[in-house]
Design a protein around this motif. Structure first.
Motif, PDB file in Angstrom:
ATOM      1  N   MET A  12       0.842  -1.190   0.000  1.00 57.92           N
ATOM      2  CA  MET A  12       0.000   0.000   0.000  1.00 57.92           C
ATOM      3  C   MET A  12       0.882   1.246   0.000  1.00 57.92           C
ATOM      4  SD  MET A  12      -3.031   1.445   0.177  1.00 57.92           S
ATOM      5  CE  MET A  12      -4.204   0.218   0.787  1.00 57.92           C
ATOM      6  N   THR A  13       0.575   2.191  -0.880  1.00 57.52           N
ATOM      7  CA  THR A  13       1.280   3.473  -0.920  1.00 57.52           C
ATOM      8  C   THR A  13       0.257   4.591  -0.825  1.00 57.52           C
ATOM      9  OG1 THR A  13       3.008   2.534  -2.327  1.00 57.52           O
ATOM     10  CG2 THR A  13       2.834   4.937  -2.265  1.00 57.52           C
ATOM     11  N   HIS A  14       0.485   5.531   0.085  1.00 58.86           N
ATOM     12  CA  HIS A  14      -0.459   6.633   0.299  1.00 58.86           C
ATOM     13  C   HIS A  14      -0.021   7.889  -0.460  1.00 58.86           C
ATOM     14  CE1 HIS A  14      -2.906   4.542   3.254  1.00 58.86           C
ATOM     15  NE2 HIS A  14      -1.783   4.070   3.762  1.00 58.86           N
ATOM     16  N   ASP A  15      -1.004   8.693  -0.850  1.00 62.71           N
ATOM     17  CA  ASP A  15      -0.716   9.841  -1.704  1.00 62.71           C
ATOM     18  C   ASP A  15      -0.035  10.976  -0.945  1.00 62.71           C
ATOM     19  OD1 ASP A  15      -2.762  11.703  -0.605  1.00 62.71           O
ATOM     20  OD2 ASP A  15      -4.179  10.284  -1.465  1.00 62.71           O
TER      21      ASP A  15
ATOM     22  N   GLU B 127       8.682   6.414   7.055  1.00 59.23           N
ATOM     23  CA  GLU B 127       7.833   6.790   8.180  1.00 59.23           C
ATOM     24  C   GLU B 127       6.563   7.513   7.752  1.00 59.23           C
ATOM     25  OE1 GLU B 127       8.877   9.998  10.887  1.00 59.23           O
ATOM     26  OE2 GLU B 127      10.665  10.418   9.692  1.00 59.23           O
ATOM     27  N   ASP B 128       6.595   8.333   6.701  1.00 57.08           N
ATOM     28  CA  ASP B 128       5.397   9.050   6.284  1.00 57.08           C
ATOM     29  C   ASP B 128       4.319   8.089   5.757  1.00 57.08           C
ATOM     30  OD1 ASP B 128       6.442  11.440   7.049  1.00 57.08           O
ATOM     31  OD2 ASP B 128       6.991  12.109   5.028  1.00 57.08           O
ATOM     32  N   GLN B 129       4.738   7.041   5.078  1.00 52.68           N
ATOM     33  CA  GLN B 129       3.784   6.044   4.591  1.00 52.68           C
ATOM     34  C   GLN B 129       3.132   5.309   5.766  1.00 52.68           C
ATOM     35  OE1 GLN B 129       2.658   5.557   1.614  1.00 52.68           O
ATOM     36  NE2 GLN B 129       4.119   6.597   0.288  1.00 52.68           N
ATOM     37  N   ILE B 130       3.929   4.966   6.754  1.00 52.94           N
ATOM     38  CA  ILE B 130       3.404   4.271   7.935  1.00 52.94           C
ATOM     39  C   ILE B 130       2.462   5.184   8.708  1.00 52.94           C
ATOM     40  CG2 ILE B 130       4.014   3.088  10.082  1.00 52.94           C
ATOM     41  CD1 ILE B 130       6.785   2.529   8.748  1.00 52.94           C
ATOM     42  N   LYS B 131       2.856   6.440   8.880  1.00 51.50           N
ATOM     43  CA  LYS B 131       2.001   7.406   9.581  1.00 51.50           C
ATOM     44  C   LYS B 131       0.670   7.579   8.864  1.00 51.50           C
ATOM     45  CE  LYS B 131       4.063  11.299  10.642  1.00 51.50           C
ATOM     46  NZ  LYS B 131       4.989  12.436  10.448  1.00 51.50           N
ATOM     47  N   ALA B 132       0.707   7.679   7.543  1.00 54.63           N
ATOM     48  CA  ALA B 132      -0.524   7.856   6.761  1.00 54.63           C
ATOM     49  C   ALA B 132      -1.454   6.663   6.945  1.00 54.63           C
ATOM     50  CB  ALA B 132      -0.187   8.058   5.290  1.00 54.63           C
ATOM     51  N   GLU B 133      -0.893   5.464   6.967  1.00 52.37           N
ATOM     52  CA  GLU B 133      -1.703   4.259   7.176  1.00 52.37           C
ATOM     53  C   GLU B 133      -2.335   4.250   8.566  1.00 52.37           C
ATOM     54  OE1 GLU B 133      -3.543   0.579   6.609  1.00 52.37           O
ATOM     55  OE2 GLU B 133      -2.642   1.943   5.139  1.00 52.37           O
TER      56      GLU B 133
ATOM     57  N   LYS C 149     -19.190 -20.145  11.456  1.00 51.26           N
ATOM     58  CA  LYS C 149     -20.035 -18.952  11.341  1.00 51.26           C
ATOM     59  C   LYS C 149     -19.506 -17.794  12.176  1.00 51.26           C
ATOM     60  CE  LYS C 149     -24.349 -21.331  10.147  1.00 51.26           C
ATOM     61  NZ  LYS C 149     -25.767 -21.585  10.531  1.00 51.26           N
ATOM     62  N   ASP C 150     -18.632 -18.103  13.127  1.00 54.53           N
ATOM     63  CA  ASP C 150     -18.075 -17.058  13.988  1.00 54.53           C
ATOM     64  C   ASP C 150     -16.923 -16.306  13.314  1.00 54.53           C
ATOM     65  OD1 ASP C 150     -18.228 -16.035  16.883  1.00 54.53           O
ATOM     66  OD2 ASP C 150     -16.084 -16.464  16.694  1.00 54.53           O
ATOM     67  N   LYS C 151     -16.367 -16.871  12.265  1.00 51.75           N
ATOM     68  CA  LYS C 151     -15.161 -16.307  11.652  1.00 51.75           C
ATOM     69  C   LYS C 151     -15.389 -14.941  11.012  1.00 51.75           C
ATOM     70  CE  LYS C 151     -12.591 -20.533  10.599  1.00 51.75           C
ATOM     71  NZ  LYS C 151     -11.973 -21.342   9.523  1.00 51.75           N
ATOM     72  N   GLN C 152     -14.352 -14.116  11.108  1.00 48.48           N
ATOM     73  CA  GLN C 152     -14.295 -12.843  10.401  1.00 48.48           C
ATOM     74  C   GLN C 152     -13.122 -12.895   9.427  1.00 48.48           C
ATOM     75  OE1 GLN C 152     -16.431  -9.930  10.979  1.00 48.48           O
ATOM     76  NE2 GLN C 152     -17.627 -11.653  11.784  1.00 48.48           N
ATOM     77  N   TYR C 153     -13.239 -12.122   8.332  1.00 47.12           N
ATOM     78  CA  TYR C 153     -12.253 -12.180   7.256  1.00 47.12           C
ATOM     79  C   TYR C 153     -11.748 -10.775   6.907  1.00 47.12           C
ATOM     80  CZ  TYR C 153     -14.174 -16.872   6.501  1.00 47.12           C
ATOM     81  OH  TYR C 153     -14.585 -18.167   6.662  1.00 47.12           O
ATOM     82  N   ALA C 154     -10.601 -10.760   6.234  1.00 51.37           N
ATOM     83  CA  ALA C 154     -10.069  -9.505   5.692  1.00 51.37           C
ATOM     84  C   ALA C 154     -10.524  -9.334   4.254  1.00 51.37           C
ATOM     85  CB  ALA C 154      -8.546  -9.514   5.742  1.00 51.37           C
ATOM     86  N   LYS C 155     -10.813  -8.092   3.891  1.00 49.64           N
ATOM     87  CA  LYS C 155     -11.101  -7.764   2.492  1.00 49.64           C
ATOM     88  C   LYS C 155      -9.822  -7.867   1.676  1.00 49.64           C
ATOM     89  CE  LYS C 155     -13.761  -4.258   1.992  1.00 49.64           C
ATOM     90  NZ  LYS C 155     -14.246  -2.850   1.922  1.00 49.64           N
ATOM     91  N   HIS C 156      -8.740  -7.284   2.183  1.00 51.08           N
ATOM     92  CA  HIS C 156      -7.423  -7.477   1.604  1.00 51.08           C
ATOM     93  C   HIS C 156      -6.355  -7.159   2.634  1.00 51.08           C
ATOM     94  CE1 HIS C 156      -8.543  -3.289   0.555  1.00 51.08           C
ATOM     95  NE2 HIS C 156      -7.287  -3.015   0.783  1.00 51.08           N
ATOM     96  N   VAL C 157      -5.171  -7.736   2.467  1.00 49.47           N
ATOM     97  CA  VAL C 157      -4.047  -7.533   3.389  1.00 49.47           C
ATOM     98  C   VAL C 157      -2.839  -7.070   2.579  1.00 49.47           C
ATOM     99  CG1 VAL C 157      -4.891  -9.230   5.044  1.00 49.47           C
ATOM    100  CG2 VAL C 157      -3.338  -9.966   3.243  1.00 49.47           C
ATOM    101  N   TYR C 158      -1.909  -6.372   3.241  1.00 51.18           N
ATOM    102  CA  TYR C 158      -0.822  -5.754   2.492  1.00 51.18           C
ATOM    103  C   TYR C 158       0.303  -5.276   3.404  1.00 51.18           C
ATOM    104  CZ  TYR C 158      -3.810  -1.856   4.005  1.00 51.18           C
ATOM    105  OH  TYR C 158      -4.601  -0.998   4.762  1.00 51.18           O
ATOM    106  N   PHE C 159       1.472  -5.072   2.791  1.00 49.03           N
ATOM    107  CA  PHE C 159       2.577  -4.374   3.431  1.00 49.03           C
ATOM    108  C   PHE C 159       2.394  -2.875   3.217  1.00 49.03           C
ATOM    109  CE2 PHE C 159       5.416  -8.262   2.720  1.00 49.03           C
ATOM    110  CZ  PHE C 159       5.410  -8.611   4.059  1.00 49.03           C
ATOM    111  N   ILE C 160       3.051  -2.086   4.064  1.00 46.52           N
ATOM    112  CA  ILE C 160       3.099  -0.637   3.876  1.00 46.52           C
ATOM    113  C   ILE C 160       4.436  -0.288   3.241  1.00 46.52           C
ATOM    114  CG2 ILE C 160       2.995   1.631   4.988  1.00 46.52           C
ATOM    115  CD1 ILE C 160       0.416   0.007   5.099  1.00 46.52           C
ATOM    116  N   SER C 161       4.395   0.527   2.219  1.00 47.65           N
ATOM    117  CA  SER C 161       5.616   0.977   1.566  1.00 47.65           C
ATOM    118  C   SER C 161       6.550   1.593   2.604  1.00 47.65           C
ATOM    119  CB  SER C 161       5.284   1.998   0.478  1.00 47.65           C
ATOM    120  OG  SER C 161       6.445   2.405  -0.203  1.00 47.65           O
ATOM    121  N   GLU C 162       7.819   1.204   2.578  1.00 44.88           N
ATOM    122  CA  GLU C 162       8.765   1.617   3.612  1.00 44.88           C
ATOM    123  C   GLU C 162       8.916   3.136   3.666  1.00 44.88           C
ATOM    124  OE1 GLU C 162      13.419   0.783   4.788  1.00 44.88           O
ATOM    125  OE2 GLU C 162      12.281  -0.756   3.706  1.00 44.88           O
TER     126      GLU C 162
END
Length: 338
Positions: free
Chosen positions: A74-77, A239-245, A224-237
């Motif tokens: 994932m990369t944030h704008d 600190e600003d990318q991590i902060k945005a996430e 029936k109790d299970k919950q799921y993720a819509k999608h999973v991902y790494f954060i682009s390396e």
């Protein structure tokens, strides 16, 4: 005479260095040395001096990642990254999500890789439902049933826990002896820290058996109790990318290198000072800030509330210190009616 004096000084220096190198990480002398070497953070006693050190090393349960399979990133704008505040605590932004204040206890099990994941998942269901859904993801379910994740209490891979969330799903489950959810944690909390009411920690326990059914008092079937993720991902390396996430979507899971001085952390902004490498550990990053000019990540550990600052700690930010910014993994929940 001068030569003898020089030899004596060199011998004394060598003996001093050797004495320092032989300091036990749980000794008062080790704690004093850490406090003398720096003033960014304060060291103190978190663990009894007689606790087996194999137990502490066993808590570092992230396995070295030798599998370089592709994982979405994932990369944030730029606009979002430019608008972020200097300090951010998600408990202020999402006050209706009490799990943001929770510190869990992995007990005598190297399950940090699973705890960092289910803690962030729990927060994110609440955040993405605007505080209307509270689903406490089961660490027990991940540790015992995700065979592709690694070796349970003897280590695992955080990204595989998130992939398990997306592909297989995870049931609910509270802490030890809570009777909460489908599969509560079955591993007894032990006295990681100063003497107290819990039994003393010893060797890392065996991984609990995978049980694909809910406890009798839970009124929902396992599947029936299970919950799921819509999608999973790494954060682009970076600190600003991590902060945005963090600011946009909530807490994330991070892995980093642990050295012996971390186990003595009490408060302040942690930076590795001295001590041997112990292993790789996973935690939940929830926010960021600045303290006395030092930038930090606000982090939740899984060693109970009597470690560090009520279970939380601040970790040096922006320098990829101990590789904490290298492999951030998280995901977006697939919300359903709970």
């Amino acid at each position: 005479m001068t030569s003898l004096t020089g030899i004596f000084v060199m011998l004394l220096f060598s003996l001093t260095v050797a004495a320092i190198d032989n300091l036990h990480p749980l000794s008062d002398e080790f704690i004093d040395l850490i406090n003398k070497k720096q003033n960014l953070w304060r060291a103190g006693r978190n663990f009894p001096s007689n606790i087996p050190f194999r137990h502490i090393k066993g808590l570092m349960g992230v396995l070295p990642n030798r599998n370089f399979e592709k994982f979405n990133t994932m990369t944030h704008d730029t606009e979002l990254r430019a608008s972020l505040p200097e300090n951010f605590d998600p408990r202020d932004k999402w006050p209706n999500c009490p799990s943001l204040n929770e510190i869990r206890d992995q007990g005598s099990c190297g399950s940090c890789w699973a705890f960092g994941a289910v803690e962030a998942m729990t927060d994110r269901v609440c955040i993405h439902s605007n505080g209307t859904q509270h689903f406490h993801f089961s660490a027990e379910d991940v540790v015992s049933c995700c065979k592709d994740c690694g070796d349970g209490c003897h280590g695992g891979l955080p990204k595989h826990a998130w992939r398990y969330y997306q592909n297989v799903g995870i049931v609910s489950g509270g802490n030890y002896d809570s009777n909460q959810g489908c599969r509560p944690y079955s591993i007894l909390p032990c006295e990681h820290h100063v003497p107290g009411p819990r039994p003393q920690c010893d060797s890392i326990v065996n991984t609990p058996k995978c049980i694909k059914s809910c406890q009798a008092i839970h009124n929902t079937q396992y599947e029936k109790d299970k919950q799921y993720a819509k999608h999973v991902y790494f954060i682009s390396e970076g600190e600003d990318q991590i902060k945005a996430e963090l600011y946009k979507n909530g807490p994330v899971e991070a892995s980093f290198q642990v050295y012996a001085d971390l186990i003595t952390y009490k408060d302040g902004v942690y930076k590795h000072v001295y001590g041997d490498f112990l292993g790789l550990h996973a935690v939940k990053i929830i926010g960021w800030g600045v303290e006395n000019g030092a930038k930090y990540w606000l982090v939740a550990n899984s060693w109970n509330t009597d470690w560090g600052n009520k279970g939380f700690f601040k970790f040096l930010r922006g320098e990829n210190h101990c590789n904490i910014e290298s492999e951030i993994v998280t995901g977006i929940p697939l919300l359903v009616n709970i």
